[in-house]
Motif scaffolding. Sequence first.
Motif, PDB file in Angstrom:
ATOM      1  N   LYS A   1       7.517   1.170  -1.478  1.00  0.00           N
ATOM      2  CA  LYS A   1       7.197   1.898  -0.252  1.00  0.00           C
ATOM      3  C   LYS A   1       6.019   2.814  -0.536  1.00  0.00           C
ATOM      4  O   LYS A   1       6.124   3.777  -1.288  1.00  0.00           O
ATOM      5  CB  LYS A   1       8.408   2.714   0.204  1.00  0.00           C
ATOM      6  N   PHE A   2       4.872   2.512   0.087  1.00  0.00           N
ATOM      7  CA  PHE A   2       3.661   3.309  -0.099  1.00  0.00           C
ATOM      8  C   PHE A   2       3.814   4.670   0.564  1.00  0.00           C
ATOM      9  O   PHE A   2       4.349   4.767   1.672  1.00  0.00           O
ATOM     10  CB  PHE A   2       2.448   2.597   0.519  1.00  0.00           C
ATOM     11  N   PRO A   3       3.312   5.726  -0.079  1.00  0.00           N
ATOM     12  CA  PRO A   3       3.365   7.052   0.553  1.00  0.00           C
ATOM     13  C   PRO A   3       2.293   7.186   1.642  1.00  0.00           C
ATOM     14  O   PRO A   3       1.308   6.455   1.642  1.00  0.00           O
ATOM     15  CB  PRO A   3       3.080   8.005  -0.616  1.00  0.00           C
ATOM     16  N   LEU A   4       2.487   8.127   2.542  1.00  0.00           N
ATOM     17  CA  LEU A   4       1.530   8.469   3.610  1.00  0.00           C
ATOM     18  C   LEU A   4       1.162   7.267   4.475  1.00  0.00           C
ATOM     19  O   LEU A   4       0.028   7.136   4.917  1.00  0.00           O
ATOM     20  CB  LEU A   4       0.260   9.085   3.021  1.00  0.00           C
ATOM     21  N   THR A   5       2.123   6.385   4.722  1.00  0.00           N
ATOM     22  CA  THR A   5       1.850   5.170   5.479  1.00  0.00           C
ATOM     23  C   THR A   5       2.412   5.280   6.897  1.00  0.00           C
ATOM     24  O   THR A   5       3.561   5.676   7.082  1.00  0.00           O
ATOM     25  CB  THR A   5       2.478   3.947   4.789  1.00  0.00           C
TER      26      THR A   5
ATOM     27  N   SER B   1      -3.433   2.429   7.454  1.00  0.00           N
ATOM     28  CA  SER B   1      -3.338   3.890   7.390  1.00  0.00           C
ATOM     29  C   SER B   1      -4.527   4.472   6.642  1.00  0.00           C
ATOM     30  O   SER B   1      -5.129   5.458   7.089  1.00  0.00           O
ATOM     31  CB  SER B   1      -2.042   4.312   6.696  1.00  0.00           C
ATOM     32  N   LEU B   2      -4.881   3.869   5.512  1.00  0.00           N
ATOM     33  CA  LEU B   2      -6.045   4.347   4.762  1.00  0.00           C
ATOM     34  C   LEU B   2      -7.326   4.211   5.570  1.00  0.00           C
ATOM     35  O   LEU B   2      -8.180   5.108   5.535  1.00  0.00           O
ATOM     36  CB  LEU B   2      -6.182   3.585   3.443  1.00  0.00           C
TER      37      LEU B   2
ATOM     38  N   LYS C   1       4.189  -6.439   5.238  1.00  0.00           N
ATOM     39  CA  LYS C   1       4.130  -5.377   6.246  1.00  0.00           C
ATOM     40  C   LYS C   1       3.719  -4.059   5.608  1.00  0.00           C
ATOM     41  O   LYS C   1       2.908  -3.317   6.158  1.00  0.00           O
ATOM     42  CB  LYS C   1       5.486  -5.204   6.921  1.00  0.00           C
ATOM     43  N   ARG C   2       4.255  -3.788   4.431  1.00  0.00           N
ATOM     44  CA  ARG C   2       3.970  -2.517   3.765  1.00  0.00           C
ATOM     45  C   ARG C   2       2.514  -2.410   3.315  1.00  0.00           C
ATOM     46  O   ARG C   2       1.879  -1.376   3.497  1.00  0.00           O
ATOM     47  CB  ARG C   2       4.922  -2.299   2.600  1.00  0.00           C
TER      48      ARG C   2
END
Length: 150
Positions: A141-145, A58-59, A50-51
């Motif tokens: 946990k990826f940032p800006l997602t 998002s990108l 999911k992440r």
Amino acid sequence: MVTTADKTGATLMQISAFSQYIFPFGNLIFPTIIWSLKRKESEFINENGKRIINFQLSLLLYFMILLIVSVPIILYNIFNGIDVMLLDDGHWVEEQFTVGRITGIAIAAIVSIILLAALKVIEFFLILYAAVKNSNGEVYKFPLTIKFIK
């Protein structure tokens, strides 16, 4: 308890995002395939899947916004100084061709291009970092997602 197979599957899922350099949209297609095949077998793979998918979506959204902003601005600046005339013998002549003046619009386009390049570099290293975290049994946990898949 996270098994070695779960760690390997999650790491492979992260690394599969690099397939974008070979196949268009491989960064979405291959992690989604791996996630859909393995998500019911392991909560660790389900969470990491999911992440990575949310991060890639998002990108994609960020890239599309930057392209929508920068491409028209760049084209406007390129073609702003061109005067085209048709001569009697049917040949086109370009007069007063200039690259244009450096204006606020041109600076916005340059900043957009720099942001596009920076996002690609950041994406590369974040995927590597997430793969290392997954191989150690940690959820990254990826940032800006944006959470498209919850």
